[in-house]
Design a protein around this motif. Structure first.
Motif, PDB file in Angstrom:
ATOM      1  N   LYS A 244       0.824  -1.225   0.000  1.00 52.76           N
ATOM      2  CA  LYS A 244       0.000   0.000   0.000  1.00 52.76           C
ATOM      3  C   LYS A 244       0.853   1.268   0.000  1.00 52.76           C
ATOM      4  CE  LYS A 244      -3.923  -2.234   2.247  1.00 52.76           C
ATOM      5  NZ  LYS A 244      -4.870  -2.217   3.407  1.00 52.76           N
ATOM      6  N   GLN A 245       2.148   1.094   0.033  1.00 55.89           N
ATOM      7  CA  GLN A 245       3.117   2.188  -0.093  1.00 55.89           C
ATOM      8  C   GLN A 245       2.963   3.275   0.978  1.00 55.89           C
ATOM      9  OE1 GLN A 245       3.753   1.676  -4.946  1.00 55.89           O
ATOM     10  NE2 GLN A 245       3.658   3.709  -4.057  1.00 55.89           N
ATOM     11  N   TYR A 246       3.104   2.849   2.226  1.00 62.39           N
ATOM     12  CA  TYR A 246       3.178   3.816   3.316  1.00 62.39           C
ATOM     13  C   TYR A 246       4.061   3.220   4.410  1.00 62.39           C
ATOM     14  CZ  TYR A 246      -0.189   1.017   6.044  1.00 62.39           C
ATOM     15  OH  TYR A 246      -0.805   0.008   6.738  1.00 62.39           O
ATOM     16  N   LEU A 247       4.638   4.082   5.218  1.00 60.08           N
ATOM     17  CA  LEU A 247       5.429   3.623   6.346  1.00 60.08           C
ATOM     18  C   LEU A 247       4.930   4.304   7.611  1.00 60.08           C
ATOM     19  CD1 LEU A 247       7.622   6.114   6.926  1.00 60.08           C
ATOM     20  CD2 LEU A 247       8.695   5.133   4.902  1.00 60.08           C
ATOM     21  N   THR A 248       5.140   3.652   8.736  1.00 60.73           N
ATOM     22  CA  THR A 248       4.708   4.174  10.028  1.00 60.73           C
ATOM     23  C   THR A 248       5.934   4.581  10.834  1.00 60.73           C
ATOM     24  OG1 THR A 248       2.835   2.647   9.979  1.00 60.73           O
ATOM     25  CG2 THR A 248       3.320   3.708  12.078  1.00 60.73           C
ATOM     26  N   VAL A 249       5.969   5.833  11.231  1.00 66.89           N
ATOM     27  CA  VAL A 249       7.109   6.361  11.987  1.00 66.89           C
ATOM     28  C   VAL A 249       6.786   6.219  13.471  1.00 66.89           C
ATOM     29  CG1 VAL A 249       8.646   8.320  12.327  1.00 66.89           C
ATOM     30  CG2 VAL A 249       7.521   7.995  10.113  1.00 66.89           C
ATOM     31  N   ARG A 250       7.459   5.284  14.127  1.00 65.12           N
ATOM     32  CA  ARG A 250       7.169   4.972  15.530  1.00 65.12           C
ATOM     33  C   ARG A 250       8.284   5.376  16.488  1.00 65.12           C
ATOM     34  NH1 ARG A 250       3.043   1.148  15.234  1.00 65.12           N
ATOM     35  NH2 ARG A 250       2.897   0.072  13.233  1.00 65.12           N
ATOM     36  N   ARG A 251       9.516   5.383  15.987  1.00 67.57           N
ATOM     37  CA  ARG A 251      10.657   5.543  16.889  1.00 67.57           C
ATOM     38  C   ARG A 251      11.773   6.329  16.208  1.00 67.57           C
ATOM     39  NH1 ARG A 251      10.677   1.038  14.329  1.00 67.57           N
ATOM     40  NH2 ARG A 251       9.071   0.089  15.638  1.00 67.57           N
ATOM     41  N   THR A 266      11.321   7.410  21.439  1.00 69.16           N
ATOM     42  CA  THR A 266      10.184   8.007  20.744  1.00 69.16           C
ATOM     43  C   THR A 266      10.666   9.030  19.722  1.00 69.16           C
ATOM     44  OG1 THR A 266       9.971   9.722  22.440  1.00 69.16           O
ATOM     45  CG2 THR A 266       8.690   7.706  22.736  1.00 69.16           C
ATOM     46  N   THR A 267       9.772   9.432  18.824  1.00 67.81           N
ATOM     47  CA  THR A 267      10.079  10.496  17.869  1.00 67.81           C
ATOM     48  C   THR A 267      10.108  11.833  18.608  1.00 67.81           C
ATOM     49  OG1 THR A 267       7.735  10.767  17.343  1.00 67.81           O
ATOM     50  CG2 THR A 267       9.000   9.239  15.985  1.00 67.81           C
ATOM     51  N   LYS A 268      10.398  12.894  17.879  1.00 71.27           N
ATOM     52  CA  LYS A 268      10.605  14.197  18.501  1.00 71.27           C
ATOM     53  C   LYS A 268       9.432  14.623  19.371  1.00 71.27           C
ATOM     54  CE  LYS A 268      12.154  18.878  17.452  1.00 71.27           C
ATOM     55  NZ  LYS A 268      12.556  19.823  16.385  1.00 71.27           N
ATOM     56  N   ARG A 269       8.229  14.413  18.904  1.00 68.52           N
ATOM     57  CA  ARG A 269       7.043  14.801  19.682  1.00 68.52           C
ATOM     58  C   ARG A 269       6.309  13.595  20.242  1.00 68.52           C
ATOM     59  NH1 ARG A 269       7.347  19.951  18.779  1.00 68.52           N
ATOM     60  NH2 ARG A 269       8.092  20.684  16.766  1.00 68.52           N
ATOM     61  N   SER A 270       6.989  12.464  20.309  1.00 67.88           N
ATOM     62  CA  SER A 270       6.405  11.232  20.859  1.00 67.88           C
ATOM     63  C   SER A 270       5.088  10.877  20.174  1.00 67.88           C
ATOM     64  CB  SER A 270       6.186  11.384  22.379  1.00 67.88           C
ATOM     65  OG  SER A 270       7.389  11.681  23.025  1.00 67.88           O
ATOM     66  N   LYS A 271       5.005  11.167  18.890  1.00 72.81           N
ATOM     67  CA  LYS A 271       3.770  10.912  18.153  1.00 72.81           C
ATOM     68  C   LYS A 271       4.034   9.952  16.998  1.00 72.81           C
ATOM     69  CE  LYS A 271      -0.001  13.306  15.751  1.00 72.81           C
ATOM     70  NZ  LYS A 271      -0.514  14.606  15.263  1.00 72.81           N
ATOM     71  N   ILE A 272       3.193   8.924  16.880  1.00 73.45           N
ATOM     72  CA  ILE A 272       3.299   7.988  15.760  1.00 73.45           C
ATOM     73  C   ILE A 272       2.558   8.571  14.565  1.00 73.45           C
ATOM     74  CG2 ILE A 272       2.674   5.678  14.955  1.00 73.45           C
ATOM     75  CD1 ILE A 272       2.914   4.733  17.860  1.00 73.45           C
ATOM     76  N   ARG A 273       3.183   8.538  13.380  1.00 71.60           N
ATOM     77  CA  ARG A 273       2.531   9.096  12.196  1.00 71.60           C
ATOM     78  C   ARG A 273       2.728   8.160  11.001  1.00 71.60           C
ATOM     79  NH1 ARG A 273       7.486  11.842  12.305  1.00 71.60           N
ATOM     80  NH2 ARG A 273       8.452  12.243  10.276  1.00 71.60           N
ATOM     81  N   THR A 274       1.852   8.312  10.015  1.00 72.41           N
ATOM     82  CA  THR A 274       1.918   7.521   8.791  1.00 72.41           C
ATOM     83  C   THR A 274       2.355   8.411   7.641  1.00 72.41           C
ATOM     84  OG1 THR A 274       0.147   6.063   9.555  1.00 72.41           O
ATOM     85  CG2 THR A 274       0.603   6.081   7.195  1.00 72.41           C
ATOM     86  N   VAL A 275       3.293   7.933   6.843  1.00 72.31           N
ATOM     87  CA  VAL A 275       3.815   8.693   5.707  1.00 72.31           C
ATOM     88  C   VAL A 275       3.697   7.839   4.448  1.00 72.31           C
ATOM     89  CG1 VAL A 275       5.826   9.876   4.728  1.00 72.31           C
ATOM     90  CG2 VAL A 275       5.436   9.935   7.200  1.00 72.31           C
ATOM     91  N   ASP A 276       2.924   8.321   3.480  1.00 76.21           N
ATOM     92  CA  ASP A 276       2.812   7.623   2.195  1.00 76.21           C
ATOM     93  C   ASP A 276       4.053   7.910   1.348  1.00 76.21           C
ATOM     94  OD1 ASP A 276      -0.115   6.556   2.076  1.00 76.21           O
ATOM     95  OD2 ASP A 276      -0.284   8.574   2.898  1.00 76.21           O
TER      96      ASP A 276
END
Length: 431
Positions: A244-251, A266-276
């Motif tokens: 489906k061509q997306y990645l999830t940024v978790r760490r 965690t990421t900079k703002r401790s938020k998990i996001r999806t990037v196509d």
């Protein structure tokens, strides 16, 4: 007699012993020693003797700002609810302060004027005490230094009661103003944020391919997704959906200079996001996955697998990263990670080695002078905005807290886009 011990952290030894707090409980206090174990043991003996004689630790008459900052880190900062990344950044700021004459000054003699002079020096730059030139620091770094000094001096007032008031309450962050030459005939720069053209990106990737350097894949991922360097290095194949061509940024991966360990957090703002991502990156990732499978077969038992283990310290968890050959016995507390960005032998590609290659490229390649990895994130954003992407969508892809952050950093247009916008008025007048 108080009980004490010494331990080594990095290159330095520390001594600690138990004292009685105001409520009568036995609590452990730790202090920085030297790089010599015997010298640190001598400091421990003297400190315990002083405590037995006076029944309190670290009288303010003798404590320096640097010693107070060390106490603040161990007793207040590390046990706090702040993220590991923030703790690491604040600890690095403390190291910088301790190298300045302010760090050696006796705490009881520090005034608001001393602190204001230090903050101004860091903000505006100038000649350091050792004769070296110090460039002005960014607003973000200045906020870190201010937060450290505010928190540490509050700590010195209470609960430590080393001083009676916080001199940092009178210190101001004074912003810099850029001089503008109103008589210059040069045109202002059209782009304020450094970006790469596609030709420059191609030159960079061709150079990395020629060297068969594993920094190539992190550079390609960042160019097509806008991920930060730690986020790219922290990606695992479980985070990538090739269909489906997306990645999830978790760490995010980082090197903790205080603990001398590579860690994930965690990421900079401790938020998990999806990037196509686009078809081009999908093809790159599929090729990389096949190549890693070939390397695994080629290296056999020498091929390395990557793990993390959880280490608890002062109420917080650190996730340390390790690489081990397949033939090694894996400790029970190690958990495997399948990182996307690997070296040919299977070991993870670290943030520091990718950064080093980017710095080397900036020196070797004409037209890439001053290049650094974060420019790939700028480039990704500029390409999206210049081609009509909605600011809100770009904000979510980048993981910014709000759209204002995105706009304040990247709200510049190309020269041609500005001309097009201005000519919209021709349609109004002709209508």
């Amino acid at each position: 007699m108080a009980k004490g011990s010494v331990r080594k952290k990095g290159k330095k030894w520390y001594y600690r012993f138990y004292v009685e707090d105001e409520s009568g409980r036995q609590v452990q206090r730790e202090f920085a020693g030297t790089e010599s174990k015997s010298e640190t043991e001598a400091l421990l003996r003297k400190a315990m003797e002083d405590y037995e004689a006076k029944k309190f630790v670290g009288k303010a008459d003798h404590i320096t700002v640097g010693e107070m900052l060390d106490m603040w880190i161990e007793e207040d900062l590390k046990p706090s609810s702040l993220s590991n990344g923030t703790v690491m950044a604040y600890t690095a700021a403390v190291g910088r302060i301790k190298k300045h004459p302010l760090g050696k000054r006796k705490l009881k003699t520090v005034t608001s004027d001393h602190l204001q002079a230090f903050i101004d020096f860091m903000s505006y730059g100038g000649t350091a005490h050792d004769g070296t030139k110090s460039p002005p620091m960014s607003k973000g770094y200045m906020l870190q230094f201010s937060a450290v000094l505010q928190g540490a001096f509050r700590f010195a007032v209470f609960p430590k009661r080393f001083i009676t008031f916080n001199p940092m309450q009178y210190v101001k962050l004074r912003g810099r103003k850029d001089d503008v030459d109103i008589f210059s005939e040069d045109e202002p720069d059209a782009v304020s944020t450094p970006t790469l053209t596609y030709e420059q990106f191609t030159k960079l990737t061709d150079w990395l391919k020629g060297k068969e350097n594993p920094a190539l894949l992190p550079v390609q991922i960042a160019y097509y997704t806008g991920l930060r360097i730690g986020e790219v290095c922290g990606l695992t194949w479980q985070d990538v959906n090739l269909e489906k061509q997306y990645l999830t940024v978790r760490r995010s991966m980082r090197y903790n200079g205080t603990r001398h360990k590579t860690e994930i957090g965690t990421t900079k703002r401790s938020k998990i996001r999806t990037v196509d991502f686009c078809d081009t990156l999908a093809a790159i990732l599929k090729t990389a996955k096949m190549e890693q499978h070939k390397n695994r077969l080629q290296y056999g038992t020498l091929y390395k697998l990557n793990y993390y283990k959880t280490v608890k310290d002062k109420g917080r968890n650190y996730y340390e990263v390790y690489s081990l050959p397949r033939s090694d016995k894996v400790p029970e507390d190690y958990k495997e990670l399948s990182f996307v960005c690997l070296r040919p032998d299977g070991a993870y590609e670290s943030v520091s080695t990718v950064g080093i290659m980017c710095k080397r490229a900036s020196k070797k390649l004409e037209g890439l002078e001053g290049f650094h990895f974060h420019q790939l994130r700028h480039t990704f954003t500029t390409n999206l905005i210049s081609n009509g992407a909605a600011i809100k969508d770009v904000q979510e892809l980048l993981g910014h807290a709000d759209a204002n952050t995105t706009m304040s950093i990247y709200a510049h247009s190309t020269r041609e886009a500005k001309r097009t916008s201005a000519r919209l008025l021709d349609k109004v007048s002709s209508g």
